[in-house]
Design an enzyme around this catalytic site. Structure first.
Site, PDB file in Angstrom:
ATOM      1  N   LYS A  33     -46.540 -22.061 108.304  1.00  0.00           N
ATOM      2  CA  LYS A  33     -47.194 -21.129 106.968  1.00  0.00           C
ATOM      3  C   LYS A  33     -47.789 -22.105 106.863  1.00  0.00           C
ATOM      4  O   LYS A  33     -47.708 -23.372 106.628  1.00  0.00           O
ATOM      5  CB  LYS A  33     -45.364 -21.441 106.018  1.00  0.00           C
ATOM      6  CG  LYS A  33     -46.111 -21.066 104.607  1.00  0.00           C
ATOM      7  CD  LYS A  33     -44.545 -20.877 103.957  1.00  0.00           C
ATOM      8  CE  LYS A  33     -44.334 -22.510 102.836  1.00  0.00           C
ATOM      9  NZ  LYS A  33     -45.310 -22.279 101.623  1.00  0.00           N
ATOM     10  N   ASP A  60     -49.196 -17.268 104.307  1.00  0.00           N
ATOM     11  CA  ASP A  60     -48.053 -17.381 102.692  1.00  0.00           C
ATOM     12  C   ASP A  60     -49.082 -17.313 101.841  1.00  0.00           C
ATOM     13  O   ASP A  60     -49.427 -18.468 100.488  1.00  0.00           O
ATOM     14  CB  ASP A  60     -47.355 -18.334 102.268  1.00  0.00           C
ATOM     15  CG  ASP A  60     -46.699 -18.369 101.063  1.00  0.00           C
ATOM     16  OD1 ASP A  60     -46.306 -17.413 100.320  1.00  0.00           O
ATOM     17  OD2 ASP A  60     -46.181 -19.930 100.781  1.00  0.00           O
ATOM     18  N   LYS A  62     -49.243 -14.343  99.620  1.00  0.00           N
ATOM     19  CA  LYS A  62     -48.640 -13.749  98.286  1.00  0.00           C
ATOM     20  C   LYS A  62     -49.470 -12.543  97.210  1.00  0.00           C
ATOM     21  O   LYS A  62     -49.518 -12.545  95.969  1.00  0.00           O
ATOM     22  CB  LYS A  62     -48.244 -14.510  96.870  1.00  0.00           C
ATOM     23  CG  LYS A  62     -46.960 -15.357  97.988  1.00  0.00           C
ATOM     24  CD  LYS A  62     -46.172 -15.996  96.397  1.00  0.00           C
ATOM     25  CE  LYS A  62     -45.990 -17.304  96.797  1.00  0.00           C
ATOM     26  NZ  LYS A  62     -45.621 -18.151  97.558  1.00  0.00           N
ATOM     27  N   ASP A  65     -52.303  -7.492  94.220  1.00  0.00           N
ATOM     28  CA  ASP A  65     -53.512  -6.057  93.713  1.00  0.00           C
ATOM     29  C   ASP A  65     -53.499  -4.975  93.748  1.00  0.00           C
ATOM     30  O   ASP A  65     -52.550  -4.457  93.707  1.00  0.00           O
ATOM     31  CB  ASP A  65     -54.649  -7.455  94.498  1.00  0.00           C
ATOM     32  CG  ASP A  65     -55.784  -7.058  93.175  1.00  0.00           C
ATOM     33  OD1 ASP A  65     -56.421  -5.672  92.314  1.00  0.00           O
ATOM     34  OD2 ASP A  65     -56.651  -8.080  93.510  1.00  0.00           O
ATOM     35  N   THR A 119     -38.883 -18.683  92.372  1.00  0.00           N
ATOM     36  CA  THR A 119     -38.162 -19.499  92.478  1.00  0.00           C
ATOM     37  C   THR A 119     -37.742 -20.469  91.077  1.00  0.00           C
ATOM     38  O   THR A 119     -37.279 -20.567  90.254  1.00  0.00           O
ATOM     39  CB  THR A 119     -37.229 -20.489  93.513  1.00  0.00           C
ATOM     40  OG1 THR A 119     -38.292 -21.171  94.059  1.00  0.00           O
ATOM     41  CG2 THR A 119     -36.753 -19.763  94.300  1.00  0.00           C
TER      42      THR A 119
HETATM   43  O1  C5P Z   1     -41.730 -29.549 101.368  1.00  0.00           O
HETATM   44  P1  C5P Z   1     -40.771 -28.485 101.183  1.00  0.00           P
HETATM   45  O2  C5P Z   1     -39.289 -28.264 102.220  1.00  0.00           O
HETATM   46  O3  C5P Z   1     -40.615 -28.868  99.337  1.00  0.00           O
HETATM   47  O4  C5P Z   1     -41.695 -27.458 101.117  1.00  0.00           O
HETATM   48  C1  C5P Z   1     -41.276 -25.955 100.684  1.00  0.00           C
HETATM   49  C2  C5P Z   1     -42.278 -25.129 100.462  1.00  0.00           C
HETATM   50  O5  C5P Z   1     -41.774 -23.976 100.960  1.00  0.00           O
HETATM   51  C3  C5P Z   1     -43.410 -25.238 100.058  1.00  0.00           C
HETATM   52  O6  C5P Z   1     -44.514 -24.884 100.674  1.00  0.00           O
HETATM   53  C4  C5P Z   1     -43.734 -24.711  99.232  1.00  0.00           C
HETATM   54  O7  C5P Z   1     -44.720 -23.912  98.060  1.00  0.00           O
HETATM   55  C5  C5P Z   1     -42.714 -23.232  99.701  1.00  0.00           C
HETATM   56  N1  C5P Z   1     -41.971 -22.544  98.456  1.00  0.00           N
HETATM   57  C6  C5P Z   1     -40.734 -23.279  97.548  1.00  0.00           C
HETATM   58  N2  C5P Z   1     -40.112 -22.174  96.757  1.00  0.00           N
HETATM   59  C7  C5P Z   1     -40.868 -20.999  96.508  1.00  0.00           C
HETATM   60  C8  C5P Z   1     -41.559 -20.213  97.424  1.00  0.00           C
HETATM   61  C9  C5P Z   1     -42.228 -20.840  98.066  1.00  0.00           C
HETATM   62  O8  C5P Z   1     -40.032 -23.963  98.120  1.00  0.00           O
HETATM   63  N3  C5P Z   1     -39.902 -20.175  95.798  1.00  0.00           N
END
Ligand code: C5P
Length: 230
Positions: A33, A60, A62, A65, A119
């Site tokens: 990602k 990713d 998002k 627009d 989230t």
């Molecule tokens: O290091 P970690 O496992 O916490 O990374 C989670 C990834 O998922 C990061 O790129 C974060 O920006 C993304 N993400 C998240 N929660 C969300 C949406 C995306 O942790 N609700």
């Protein structure tokens, strides 16, 4: 093309750091990602390079627009050869439908995913921007709108996965971050689930960052997660 359910989040400020990590991983065993920081600093070149190395890339960014602008961005991401991309469902049905049309219908077209509510959004922020009702009901409603608009799935917290799965068939993909293998550091994530719990809750793909990227041996960490799923 991998058949792995694990998407490794390449949260790095430079292409060199991202590529160094990717070089330690096997494109047959995971997908990657690329988010806003790496893309804004390094641009499409890092995407093209990793696609060339055989990795499936989830871009990713998002998009949110007016429909025409989002459609053109989705078309550009399709040209880059990404495997998955996302738009923000709060952009509405017309924006999502137009985005879906822009990526075409070939068998190798990218998967188009919607972000419902982030989230990080708590009740106070939800009220502050004037949204009505509960966060959960809003997530379920936006996911339904995403499905009706032709999207292939949504990003959601693993906690929301079972409720969403109860409303949608397996072909509607649920992409879940906030995953922590047993015994790994929570970091800044709250309400996490293990990889096996998230899949049991109905998740289709697990987004996992630091438990793999910050491990001394990222491939060994990935292997341990695979074993926990068998
Ligand atoms: O290091 P970690 O496992 O916490 O990374 C989670 C990834 O998922 C990061 O790129 C974060 O920006 C993304 N993400 C998240 N929660 C969300 C949406 C995306 O942790 N609700």
């Amino acid at each position: 093309m991998s058949d792995s359910k694990i998407i490794v989040a390449l949260d790095y400020p430079t292409a060199d750091a991202a590529i160094a990590l990717a070089n330690q991983l096997d494109p047959a065993r995971c997908r990657l990602k690329i988010g806003k920081e790496l893309f804004t600093r390094s641009g499409p070149k890092v995407v093209e390079l990793l696609v060339k190395q055989g990795f499936d890339i989830f871009l990713d960014l998002k998009y949110h627009d007016i429909p025409t602008t989002v459609a053109k961005a989705c078309s550009a991401a399709t040209d880059l050869g990404v495997w998955m991309m996302n738009v923000h469902t709060l952009g509405g049905g017309a924006m999502m439908t137009t985005a879906r049309e822009a990526i075409g219908n070939t068998s190798d077209r990218p998967t188009l995913i919607g972000v419902t509510l982030l989230t990080s959004m708590d009740q106070q922020t939800f009220d502050q921007i004037g949204l009505q009702g509960s966060i959960t009901d809003t997530v379920l409603r936006l996911a339904k709108l995403a499905k009706e608009s032709g999207l292939d799935g949504v990003v959601c917290s693993a906690q929301e996965a079972s409720q969403l799965r109860a409303q949608h068939d397996d072909d509607f993909q649920l992409i879940t971050p906030g995953i922590r293998p047993a015994n790994s550091k929570q970091g800044d994530q709250h309400r996490t689930m293990t990889p096996a719990e998230a899949l049991a809750a109905g998740s289709s793909y697990l987004v996992i960052g630091r438990p793999i990227t910050a491990a001394e041996n990222p491939m060994a960490a990935l292997r341990a997660i695979e074993e926990s799923l068998n």
